[in-house]
Scaffold this motif. Structure first.
Motif, PDB file in Angstrom:
ATOM      1  N   GLU A 167       0.585  -1.478   0.449  1.00 25.41           N
ATOM      2  CA  GLU A 167      -0.239   0.093  -0.083  1.00 25.41           C
ATOM      3  C   GLU A 167       0.943   0.959   0.149  1.00 25.41           C
ATOM      4  O   GLU A 167       0.308   2.395   0.069  1.00 25.41           O
ATOM      5  CB  GLU A 167      -0.306   0.094   0.992  1.00 25.41           C
ATOM      6  N   LEU A 195       0.294   1.052   5.016  1.00 27.61           N
ATOM      7  CA  LEU A 195      -0.878   0.875   6.114  1.00 27.61           C
ATOM      8  C   LEU A 195      -1.474  -0.403   5.200  1.00 27.61           C
ATOM      9  O   LEU A 195      -2.456   0.043   4.541  1.00 27.61           O
ATOM     10  CB  LEU A 195      -1.343   1.668   7.287  1.00 27.61           C
ATOM     11  N   ASP A 196      -1.441  -1.950   5.475  1.00 24.96           N
ATOM     12  CA  ASP A 196      -2.193  -2.540   4.326  1.00 24.96           C
ATOM     13  C   ASP A 196      -2.988  -3.169   5.587  1.00 24.96           C
ATOM     14  O   ASP A 196      -2.597  -4.523   6.993  1.00 24.96           O
ATOM     15  CB  ASP A 196      -1.179  -3.658   4.262  1.00 24.96           C
ATOM     16  N   GLY A 197      -4.323  -2.930   6.004  1.00 26.78           N
ATOM     17  CA  GLY A 197      -5.291  -3.142   6.677  1.00 26.78           C
ATOM     18  C   GLY A 197      -4.933  -2.408   8.111  1.00 26.78           C
ATOM     19  O   GLY A 197      -4.792  -1.510   8.994  1.00 26.78           O
ATOM     20  N   TYR A 198      -4.447  -2.921   9.422  1.00 26.52           N
ATOM     21  CA  TYR A 198      -3.685  -2.913  10.190  1.00 26.52           C
ATOM     22  C   TYR A 198      -2.461  -3.422  10.401  1.00 26.52           C
ATOM     23  O   TYR A 198      -1.785  -2.980  11.893  1.00 26.52           O
ATOM     24  CB  TYR A 198      -5.059  -3.346  11.994  1.00 26.52           C
ATOM     25  N   GLN A 199      -1.582  -3.934   9.249  1.00 28.36           N
ATOM     26  CA  GLN A 199      -0.156  -3.909   9.170  1.00 28.36           C
ATOM     27  C   GLN A 199       0.735  -2.877   8.722  1.00 28.36           C
ATOM     28  O   GLN A 199       0.076  -2.290   7.321  1.00 28.36           O
ATOM     29  CB  GLN A 199      -0.103  -5.308   8.384  1.00 28.36           C
ATOM     30  N   TYR A 200       1.554  -1.725   9.220  1.00 31.98           N
ATOM     31  CA  TYR A 200       2.471  -0.817   9.077  1.00 31.98           C
ATOM     32  C   TYR A 200       3.365  -2.148   8.882  1.00 31.98           C
ATOM     33  O   TYR A 200       4.531  -1.854   9.581  1.00 31.98           O
ATOM     34  CB  TYR A 200       1.884   0.025  10.134  1.00 31.98           C
ATOM     35  N   GLY A 210       2.221  -4.059  14.027  1.00 35.79           N
ATOM     36  CA  GLY A 210       0.364  -4.607  13.928  1.00 35.79           C
ATOM     37  C   GLY A 210      -0.782  -3.230  15.142  1.00 35.79           C
ATOM     38  O   GLY A 210       0.296  -3.564  16.355  1.00 35.79           O
ATOM     39  N   GLU A 217      -3.780  -1.983  16.381  1.00 35.53           N
ATOM     40  CA  GLU A 217      -5.444  -3.104  17.011  1.00 35.53           C
ATOM     41  C   GLU A 217      -4.456  -4.093  17.815  1.00 35.53           C
ATOM     42  O   GLU A 217      -4.211  -4.436  18.468  1.00 35.53           O
ATOM     43  CB  GLU A 217      -6.281  -2.590  15.769  1.00 35.53           C
ATOM     44  N   ALA A 225      -4.682  -6.112  15.682  1.00 36.61           N
ATOM     45  CA  ALA A 225      -2.895  -7.132  14.435  1.00 36.61           C
ATOM     46  C   ALA A 225      -1.504  -7.396  14.725  1.00 36.61           C
ATOM     47  O   ALA A 225      -1.297  -6.844  15.937  1.00 36.61           O
ATOM     48  CB  ALA A 225      -2.691  -6.429  13.308  1.00 36.61           C
TER      49      ALA A 225
END
Length: 229
Positions: free
Chosen positions: A77, A101-106, A201, A203, A205
Motif C-alpha cells: 500500500e 498501512l495494509d489493514g492494521y499492518q504498518y 501491528g 489494534e 494485528a
C-alpha cells in the motif's frame, strides 16, 4: 716572511709547468665555491600528494533504487515513487522513504545513500566509507529505547554488510505500539547504503515476525546496492 715567499715561488713554477686546462686547479684562492651544485630536480620541491581515485563519483536518485516489485512486496500500500527527503548535495547524500498501512499492518522503509571522496588528510573514499558504516551500525545500540539489539554479518550484499535487528516501542496517540526493526548497512566501494525497515501491528494485528522484517530489509538492500553501479 722568507719561508712564505719561497712557497709562493715554488707554487708559481709548478703551475707554469702543467697544461693550461689545469691552471685553474692551481689557483691559490679565487673566492669561488668549488663544491658540487645540486641538480635542478633535487632543488625543486616535490608536488603535493593527490587524493586516491574513487570507484563512484555520483549517486542515483534514492527513490529509484528499488524496483516496483520490491516496494510492493516490502511495503504494501505504499506509493511506489517514495518520498524523497531531499539533499542539497545529491552526489554525496540522499534518502527516500516508503510507508504503507495494509489493514492494521504498518510498514516503513528508508534507503539512505552516502558517498565519500578521498582526502589526503582524512583518508581514501573507501576508508572513510568503512568508518561511516561502522558508525551506522553502532548507532543502533547507542540509541536509548532500542531493545534486543543483535548485529550479524550478511553475505552477498555489496563488498560487506551488517544486519542489525532490534525492537522498540513508539507512542501512537495515547497508545504505545511494539515495533520490530532491522537496519542493514552495506559498503560498496566508497558508498554506504543504509536500509532501515520497520513493522508494527496496530489494534488487534500482531507484531510482524523477525524473519519477515529481516528478509524484507535484505531484499531492499540488495536492490539499493545494485542501483549504485
Amino acid at each position: 716572511m722568507h719561508h712564505n715567499a719561497r712557497r709562493t715561488a715554488v707554487r708559481t713554477l709548478v703551475c707554469a709547468a702543467v697544461p693550461m686546462l689545469l691552471v685553474a686547479g692551481c689557483s691559490g684562492g679565487s673566492g669561488e665555491d668549488d663544491s658540487p651544485k645540486p641538480s635542478p630536480s633535487a632543488s625543486t620541491s616535490s608536488a603535493p600528494p593527490s587524493p586516491a581515485p574513487v570507484k563512484f563519483t555520483t549517486l542515483p536518485d534514492p527513490c529509484k533504487t528499488l524496483s516496483k516489485k520490491t516496494v510492493r512486496d516490502v511495503v504494501p500500500e505504499a506509493k511506489e515513487t517514495g518520498k524523497n527527503l531531499g539533499s542539497k548535495d545529491t552526489d554525496g547524500y540522499g534518502t527516500c522513504l516508503w510507508s504503507g498501512l495494509d489493514g492494521y499492518q504498518y510498514r516503513a522503509l528508508t534507503v539512505s545513500l552516502r558517498r565519500f571522496d578521498s582526502d589526503v588528510t582524512l583518508g581514501s573514499g573507501s576508508e572513510r566509507a568503512a568508518e561511516y558504516a561502522g558508525q551506522q551500525v553502532a548507532a543502533i545500540s547507542q540509541e536509548k529505547g532500542n531493545k534486543k539489539v543483535k548485529d550479524t554479518p550478511v553475505d552477498g550484499i555489496g563488498d560487506q554488510a551488517t544486519s542489525v535487528a532490534f525492537e522498540t516501542e513508539k507512542k501512537n496517540g495515547k497508545k504505545s505500539e511494539d515495533y520490530r526493526e532491522q537496519r542493514i548497512v552495506a559498503l560498496t566501494g566508497n558508498v554506504v547504503v543504509t536500509v532501515d525497515y520497520e513493522g508494527a501491528g496496530f489494534e488487534t494485528a500482531g507484531t510482524p515476525s523477525a524473519k519477515d522484517i529481516r528478509e524484507g530489509a535484505e531484499k531492499a538492500a540488495k536492490d539499493a546496492v545494485k542501483s549504485i553501479g
